[in-house]
Design a protein around this motif. Structure first.
Motif, mmCIF file in Angstrom:
data_model
loop_
_atom_site.group_PDB
_atom_site.id
_atom_site.type_symbol
_atom_site.label_atom_id
_atom_site.label_comp_id
_atom_site.label_asym_id
_atom_site.label_seq_id
_atom_site.Cartn_x
_atom_site.Cartn_y
_atom_site.Cartn_z
ATOM 1 N N GLN A 22 7.675 -1.077 6.472
ATOM 2 C CA GLN A 22 7.494 0.244 5.882
ATOM 3 C C GLN A 22 8.800 0.740 5.262
ATOM 4 N N VAL B 65 6.461 9.672 -0.078
ATOM 5 C CA VAL B 65 5.555 8.554 -0.302
ATOM 6 C C VAL B 65 5.932 7.467 0.701
ATOM 7 N N GLU C 268 -5.802 -2.808 -8.540
ATOM 8 C CA GLU C 268 -5.719 -2.755 -7.088
ATOM 9 C C GLU C 268 -5.150 -4.036 -6.492
ATOM 10 N N ASN D 209 0.841 -1.196 0.000
ATOM 11 C CA ASN D 209 0.000 0.000 0.000
ATOM 12 C C ASN D 209 0.874 1.243 0.000
ATOM 13 N N GLN D 210 0.698 2.085 -1.015
ATOM 14 C CA GLN D 210 1.424 3.348 -1.110
ATOM 15 C C GLN D 210 0.512 4.482 -0.685
ATOM 16 N N ASN D 211 1.083 5.450 0.074
ATOM 17 C CA ASN D 211 0.325 6.616 0.499
ATOM 18 C C ASN D 211 1.172 7.867 0.318
ATOM 19 N N PRO D 212 0.754 8.795 -0.543
ATOM 20 C CA PRO D 212 -0.475 8.758 -1.329
ATOM 21 C C PRO D 212 -0.323 7.812 -2.520
ATOM 22 N N LEU D 213 -1.451 7.330 -3.004
ATOM 23 C CA LEU D 213 -1.447 6.406 -4.138
ATOM 24 C C LEU D 213 -1.080 7.135 -5.427
ATOM 25 N N GLU D 214 -1.527 8.369 -5.538
ATOM 26 C CA GLU D 214 -1.257 9.157 -6.734
ATOM 27 C C GLU D 214 -0.817 10.551 -6.313
ATOM 28 N N CYS E 139 5.309 3.589 1.923
ATOM 29 C CA CYS E 139 4.865 2.282 1.465
ATOM 30 C C CYS E 139 4.776 1.361 2.675
ATOM 31 N N SER E 140 3.594 0.782 2.874
ATOM 32 C CA SER E 140 3.365 -0.140 3.991
ATOM 33 C C SER E 140 3.024 -1.521 3.451
#
Length: 118
Positions: free
Chosen positions: A74, A22, A113, A6-11, A24-25
């Motif tokens: 992470q 960014v 996804e 899961n990347q945050n933010p995705l975009e 990544c978890s």
């Protein structure tokens, strides 16, 4: 279930000179190998940063970018001021194994996804 990235933010769309962060978890594994891939239209996918454990990212810096691994699950990609011009896309990936014969990796893309397992 299974390995998830899961990347945050995705975009995130940035202009040169803007800061980047960014996170990544990872879920579904205990202590994966983590990677940041850079994609450009001319070069395709290239591994830029890799991490085999907490506090260990190789390389730590690449130009204006840096990466760190604050925890087992992470990895962070950062820049105080991005300099890339043009289309550049970053992808986080994880692999629960370092043995290539049993390598199961997961990379999340904007188009799908679900993770691609290989």
């Amino acid at each position: 279930s299974g390995l998830q990235v899961n990347q945050n933010p995705l975009e995130l769309i940035l202009q040169p000179g803007e800061p980047l962060k960014v996170v990544c978890s990872i879920t579904g594994t205990d202590n994966p190998n983590l990677y940041w891939y850079r994609w450009t239209p001319t070069d395709g996918f290239k591994v830029v940063f890799s991490s085999l454990g907490v506090g260990n990212v190789d390389p730590e810096n690449m130009g204006d970018l840096s990466s760190n691994r604050p925890g087992l699950l992470q990895i962070v990609l950062e820049s105080k001021s991005v300099t890339d011009v043009g289309s550049v896309v970053w992808f986080c990936a994880a692999s629960p194994h370092s043995i290539t014969d049993h390598n199961e990796s997961c990379t999340k893309t904007l188009q799908d996804e679900k993770c691609f397992l290989s």
